[in-house]
Structures are given as structure tokens and as C-alpha cells.
Motif scaffolding. Structure first.
Motif, mmCIF file in Angstrom:
data_model
loop_
_atom_site.group_PDB
_atom_site.id
_atom_site.type_symbol
_atom_site.label_atom_id
_atom_site.label_comp_id
_atom_site.label_asym_id
_atom_site.label_seq_id
_atom_site.Cartn_x
_atom_site.Cartn_y
_atom_site.Cartn_z
ATOM 1 N N VAL A 53 -12.634 25.305 10.381
ATOM 2 C CA VAL A 53 -13.445 25.590 11.638
ATOM 3 C C VAL A 53 -12.349 25.866 12.627
ATOM 4 O O VAL A 53 -11.288 25.506 12.373
ATOM 5 N N SER B 102 -16.516 18.811 13.269
ATOM 6 C CA SER B 102 -15.565 19.721 12.725
ATOM 7 C C SER B 102 -15.645 19.254 11.199
ATOM 8 O O SER B 102 -15.452 20.136 10.243
ATOM 9 N N ARG B 103 -15.651 17.844 10.678
ATOM 10 C CA ARG B 103 -15.573 17.876 9.405
ATOM 11 C C ARG B 103 -17.162 18.103 8.711
ATOM 12 O O ARG B 103 -17.278 18.704 7.500
ATOM 13 N N ALA C 45 -8.429 18.324 15.021
ATOM 14 C CA ALA C 45 -9.262 19.124 14.194
ATOM 15 C C ALA C 45 -8.807 20.134 13.379
ATOM 16 O O ALA C 45 -9.027 20.287 12.202
ATOM 17 N N ARG C 46 -7.783 20.873 13.932
ATOM 18 C CA ARG C 46 -6.992 21.853 12.981
ATOM 19 C C ARG C 46 -6.305 21.118 11.731
ATOM 20 O O ARG C 46 -6.086 21.624 10.862
ATOM 21 N N VAL D 267 -11.559 25.426 16.608
ATOM 22 C CA VAL D 267 -11.751 24.700 17.740
ATOM 23 C C VAL D 267 -10.936 25.235 18.823
ATOM 24 O O VAL D 267 -9.796 25.497 18.719
ATOM 25 N N CYS E 74 -9.788 19.340 9.764
ATOM 26 C CA CYS E 74 -10.747 20.365 9.127
ATOM 27 C C CYS E 74 -10.322 21.717 9.377
ATOM 28 O O CYS E 74 -10.777 22.446 10.529
ATOM 29 N N LEU F 247 -16.376 15.260 18.147
ATOM 30 C CA LEU F 247 -15.567 16.391 17.652
ATOM 31 C C LEU F 247 -15.361 16.261 16.153
ATOM 32 O O LEU F 247 -15.190 17.098 15.224
#
Length: 278
Positions: A143, A93-94, A136-137, A145, A140, A89
């Protein structure tokens, strides 16, 4: 959207060394606020206009702008957010994969802290998929998720697989993997899979209708090798990095380098071997 494009053109600056136009994260964030867009929507719109958000700048020129666009338009189902899934993940995401659906019904335990990127002393007991989406938020935000806080099984996989371009199998145990591979095959979705135990990592891919790494798992009642050898962070990191690379290669080129094959990595001896399983 037309007003957004015009405002973006006014904001974009030229990066002479890479010969691309770029926009900074905070500039893009404010632009999205002004035009009622989410940040992922704004990032996708910028890429479609040939303006690269600065968080993706260093992806060039290993990726072309058109390949980055393909990533931004893709959907990945990540099954599992533990030792393998947390690192996958992080990388996807990156990279800028536009939509990642991460599914895991499990919560963090003390014994996860030796290798699972998403686990911390503060979030023990928390759902793994939710923790992955939250991280992830933060790392990055360009995107999207989505966290599914339940285990994938035959009763829900058909719906979850709708609109998915590729599945990343980051599950533990044999029975859940076989169920996932069967459902993905029926849905016509390729699978990038990995398994780790001790110092060993296995990575392979399967196209719909083609057997590969899943042929290594025959008895759903068997326990995986992790129960015998333990699970170490270097093997999990390596396997996840290879899964992420294979996934990005598929999304950008349409090719799976490990389709019908399996890479075996022994980090205790630094021995790597590729097997044809087709």
C-alpha cells in the motif's frame, strides 16, 4: 501493463483450499522491478486480475476479492498518528487500503511510550507521520502511505481532502477535531472518530450533513478528558480497532455502522453501551 499481466499469469499459483490464485510477495516485487512498477501498483494490478498477493490471503473470505479490490482503490485521510492513529495506520495498511494519507505535525515525547505504537526509545523527537509511513512501508509495502508532516487546519484541509473517500479522526484536543469535522462535511466526506481517556473509549461516525459524535464537543477551548484521566494503551488499542473496522466496512459496503451513534466502552468495568446521537 499487458506484459505485466501475462507474466503475472505465469507466476500465479492456485490455492485449492481457498479457491483463489495467489502470488508471493517476493515474486511480485521482482515482477514489479522487471516491469517498472511500484509494489503498490503491482499489487493493485494483481488484485484487478483476480490474483491475490499472499499478504492479503487471510483477509479472504471475510472479504471478497471485489471488496479487497475496493480497499486497494480507496484513499483514507488519517488525521493524527499518535495513540489512536498509530494503531489505525497499522490496521488499515495491513488490511490493504491502497492509499493512506497520514497527517501529524507532532514529534514523539517520552510520555508517548506507554501507549503509542509508533513511538520507540530510539525515535523520540521524530515526526509521528513520518515514523508511521516508514513502519507501514516495512510491514505492508503493498500500500502507499503518504506522510504530511504538519498539523491540519482550516488553511490546508480543503486541499488535503481532495480525492479522499473517508477521514479517520485520531486527533487529540477539541478545537482541531471540530475544524476537521466541519471541513470534511463541506467536502462531502464521512468521518470516523474516536476519543480515549483512562480506561474509556468513545467511537462514532458522521456522514456529511449529519451530526453524531462531534456533538459531544461544544467548546473548542475545553481540554479533553485525557488531561484529567490520563491515556492508557488498552483503550487506545480498542478505539483504534473499532475505527479501523468501521472504516473498512464503509469502504467495502458503503455503510457506516456507527453513523449518528456513539459506542461507549468502559474497560474498567467491561461495560459497553451504544447511544443514538442523531
Amino acid at each position: 501493463m499487458r506484459d505485466f499481466r501475462a507474466a503475472l499469469e505465469a507466476l500465479a499459483s492456485e490455492n485449492a483450499s481457498r479457491r483463489v490464485r495467489t502470488v508471493g510477495l517476493e515474486e511480485l516485487r521482482q515482477l514489479c522491478r522487471d516491469h517498472g512498477l511500484t509494489l503498490p501498483q503491482g499489487a493493485k494490478g494483481a488484485m484487478e486480475q483476480g490474483v491475490v498477493p499472499l499478504p492479503f490471503l487471510k483477509n479472504l473470505h471475510s472479504l471478497s476479492i471485489s471488496e479487497q479490490n475496493r480497499l486497494m482503490s480507496a484513499t483514507v485521510l488519517l488525521a493524527g498518528a499518535g495513540g489512536l492513529g498509530g494503531y489505525v495506520l497499522e490496521l488499515l495498511s495491513r488490511f490493504g487500503v491502497g492509499r493512506i494519507v497520514v497527517a501529524d505535525g507532532d514529534g514523539f515525547e517520552d510520555s508517548n511510550l506507554n501507549r503509542q505504537l509508533l513511538s520507540t526509545a530510539r525515535n523520540l523527537g521524530s515526526n509521528k507521520a513520518r515514523a508511521g509511513a516508514e513502519r507501514a512501508r516495512a510491514t505492508c509495502p503493498l500500500v502507499k502511505v503518504e506522510a504530511l508532516e504538519f498539523f491540519l487546519d482550516a488553511s490546508n484541509l480543503q486541499g488535503v481532502l481532495t480525492g479522499v473517500d473517508v477521514v479517520v479522526d485520531a486527533l487529540g484536543g477539541i478545537a482541531p477535531r471540530l475544524t476537521l469535522h466541519e471541513a470534511a462535511g463541506l467536502a462531502g466526506v464521512p468521518v470516523v472518530s474516536a476519543a480515549v481517556a483512562g480506561w474509556t473509549a468513545l467511537v462514532g461516525s458522521e456522514l456529511p450533513g449529519q451530526k453524531g459524535i462531534s456533538s459531544m464537543w461544544t467548546d473548542p477551548s475545553d481540554k479533553d478528558a485525557e488531561h484529567v484521566l490520563g491515556s492508557l494503551a488498552p483503550a487506545a488499542c480498542l478505539a483504534a480497532a473499532l475505527q479501523a473496522a468501521e472504516t473498512v466496512q464503509y469502504l467495502t459496503t458503503g455503510s457506516l455502522r456507527l453513523a449518528g451513534r456513539m459506542l461507549h466502552a468502559d474497560l474498567a468495568e467491561f461495560h459497553f453501551e451504544l447511544y443514538d446521537l442523531s
